[in-house]
Write an enzyme that holds these catalytic residues in place. Structure first.
Site: not given
Length: 253
Positions: A13-14, A16, A62, A88, A159, A161, A163
């Site tokens: 997720g790089a 941005r 991913v 990320n 979000y 939960a 993480k």
């Protein structure tokens, strides 16, 4: 131990936001950087041009194990197999408290969508990288969490939960991969000023958080990225299974 300048680093997720800041930080230290993206092709390629010749962009979702395996083959052939994974990648999400789903409208699919990328993506990547880590008796896995564990000031249920589950996987993976010379840690930020995901946050919220933070400002993506470097560096060789909160002292662990 490998110094940062001798590492190949995969940042998911790089294209941005925070992921881009993390990729730039590793590039600044001389690492070879694999910039993963799902949809932000132009941004990912522009980032690689900015970092320099040691950076390459690789497209993969991913959540797809086959796509992850194909991506890692491409990375190995052009940059060398990754020594460091920074997970990320984030499912589509906007930090807008007014538009969030409350418990009266939240559905399991909302949580599952976030978990598929956060937890499922981490699992796919770790499983695919494990043979390489084992062969060299070295590896670094760094996941990205949130300080909403400690202080759900805005209850983003789906979000947070997801993480939270990623933190659990981070700690169990640390136990499982430790004998292979692999450390697994999490870096948790708060609201960052500013990423694409936090762009929907009103200025008044940023100002409120800054006023409550000992350092007097909202953490930036570049500041959090520097903390990620620590876990990939030789100085963190005896640290694993940890969650480092980088939010200017807003919350405690």
């Amino acid at each position: 131990m490998k110094p940062l300048s001798e590492q190949t680093v995969l940042v998911t997720g790089a294209g941005r936001g925070l992921g881009a800041a993390i990729a730039r930080a590793f590039g600044r230290e001389g690492a070879r950087v694999a910039v993963n993206y799902r949809a932000s092709a132009d941004a990912a390629r522009a980032l690689c041009d900015q970092i320099g010749p040691n950076a390459r962009a690789f497209c993969a979702d991913v959540t797809d194990p086959d796509a992850v395996a194909a991506m890692l083959d491409e990375i190995a052939s052009s940059l060398g197999a990754p020594d460091v994974l920074v997970h990320n990648a984030l499912a589509d999400f906007a930090f807008n408290g007014d538009a969030r789903k409350g418990l009266d409208t939240l559905e399991w699919d909302d949580i599952a969508q976030q978990a598929e990328t956060a937890v499922g993506g981490a699992l796919n990547l770790i499983r695919a990288l494990r043979p390489h880590f084992a062969a060299q008796n070295f590896g670094r896995v760094i996941t990205i969490g949130t300080n909403l564990f400690q202080n759900p000031v805005v209850p983003y249920h789906d979000y947070t939960a997801a993480k939270g589950a990623l933190l659990a996987l981070t700690r169990t993976a640390a136990r499982d991969l430790g004998p292979l010379g692999v450390t697994v840690n999490m870096v948790s930020g708060g609201l960052l000023r500013v990423t694409d995901a936090s762009a929907a946050t009103p200025d008044a919220v940023f100002d409120l958080i800054a006023a409550q933070t000992p350092l007097g400002h909202v953490t930036t993506p570049d500041e959090l990225a520097d903390a990620v470097l620590f876990f990939a560096s030789p100085w963190a060789r005896a640290v694993t299974g940890q969650n480092l909160i980088v939010d200017g002292g807003l919350v405690s662990g």
